[in-house]
Write a protein that holds these residues in place. Sequence first.
Motif, PDB file in Angstrom:
ATOM      1  N   THR A 133       0.841  -1.204   0.000  1.00  0.00           N
ATOM      2  CA  THR A 133       0.000   0.000   0.000  1.00  0.00           C
ATOM      3  C   THR A 133       0.874   1.252   0.000  1.00  0.00           C
ATOM      4  O   THR A 133       0.618   2.203  -0.730  1.00  0.00           O
ATOM      5  N   ASP A 135      -6.490  -0.338   2.541  1.00  0.00           N
ATOM      6  CA  ASP A 135      -5.922   0.721   3.390  1.00  0.00           C
ATOM      7  C   ASP A 135      -5.705   2.032   2.656  1.00  0.00           C
ATOM      8  O   ASP A 135      -5.212   2.993   3.237  1.00  0.00           O
ATOM      9  N   ASP A 149      -3.248  -1.378  -5.995  1.00  0.00           N
ATOM     10  CA  ASP A 149      -2.793  -2.004  -4.745  1.00  0.00           C
ATOM     11  C   ASP A 149      -3.549  -3.327  -4.595  1.00  0.00           C
ATOM     12  O   ASP A 149      -4.692  -3.448  -5.054  1.00  0.00           O
TER      13      ASP A 149
HETATM   14 MG   LIG Z   1      -1.872  -3.079   2.104  1.00  0.00          MG
END
Ligand SMILES: [Mg+2]
Length: 391
Positions: free
Chosen positions: A147, A176, A252
């Motif tokens: 991330t 996230d 991501d």
């Molecule tokens: Mg992550």
Amino acid sequence: MAILCTTSKAVIPPVSGALGGDVFVVDDLSAADRRLVSDPAETLVVIGSDVDLDDALNFTACQRLTRPSLGVVLLREGLEVAVLALAIRAGVREVVPASDLDLIAEACLRSENLSRMTPVAVSLPSQQGTEGKVAVVFATKGGCGKTTTATNLAVALHAGGTKRVCLVDLDLAFGDVAISLQLTPVRTLVDAVAMDGRLDVTGVSGLLTHYLPGFDCVLAPVEPGDAEQIPASLVTDLLHVLRRMFDYVVVDTPPQFNEHVLAVLDEADHHILLTTPDVPTLKNLRLTIDMLDMLSYPRDRRAIVLNREDPRVGLTVADVESVVKTNVTSRIPASLAVPASINRGVPITVESPDHPVSIAIRDIAAGTIAGARHEPSAARRGFLGLRRRSG
Ligand SMILES: [Mg+2]
Ligand SMILES: Nc1ncnc2c1ncn2[C@@H]1O[C@H](COP(=O)(O)OP(=O)(O)O)[C@@H](O)[C@H]1O
């Protein structure tokens, strides 16, 4: 059919009468947003005087970027000059006294006429006619920095606003990206499910969460169980549309191979594989590389990034390369400034562009992604391509 946002039941009959009886009533702006996602052709939202002014203005400012043809008519009890100024700045078409039904009807009519003359097209690619590049950041181990790297790579590719970038959070269960960038996930990928099979630029524009001018995100769902509703084919369709809208799409991922990840690996021009300098993570990277080879993903799409490099850990780059039997493409140093920046909700590349971590990430953006030259179509001969051929 216009959308009327109000919690006041008494307002509904007079306002819907003023609008010719045809309104879809919602009791908050998130619901209005969801309705817009499922009905991208909608051109009018009337916001009742009971809705919080700041919420109404934020909603309008957001819609203005993604749906320029949508008109917002704001009803207020009184017309204060300060409110009018804020409303104009946010892009509200008209502010009307909630008690004056004739004025409401006239304002809605004017807004509808204006919408008919406003192009629906939004978020056009900065290089018309060319497709953007897709880069996926992946590792089968959690905590490698996926991330962090994806977020900062997106900032680096955005290059101060000269390129259009979309960051997609495909960690559908535990995403996230929103929290890392201090974004509120009002719209998420789960809103695309209603458009499955007919996703287009207008629909995708309604999914975007704005971060910076020219930098938008598709956020992961927030409700447990939402992830299961999202078919892998929707991810493929989403990336096809995003390529037309953005110069770069950075994805991501969760720390496992799943059908969504395979759909992205199929589609991506760049596979950024992350590792950290510890033996279990290196073992996982070796297995990941074997898996990608087995699935016939082209090796020239692959970049191995050693994150959190730290001479004190005892593993050199040469050690790493001998374990994974592949050259390390790039290295990102370990630094406490990284978690500190995440805790502040500002990517390190934004708050400290001269930090060695920021420089390393910009080098990956420039060298591995922006500077790379190859045929994008060849990137899509992966797992699903093989399946299609064999099936
Ligand atoms: Mg992550
Ligand atoms: N280069 C780095 N130096 C120090 N800490 C890092 C670095 N990269 C990531 N981290 C930290 O590692 C943790 C996990 O990072 P994250 O990006 O959430 O990993 P993942 O998405 O792979 O689970 C975070 O606390 C982050 O601050």
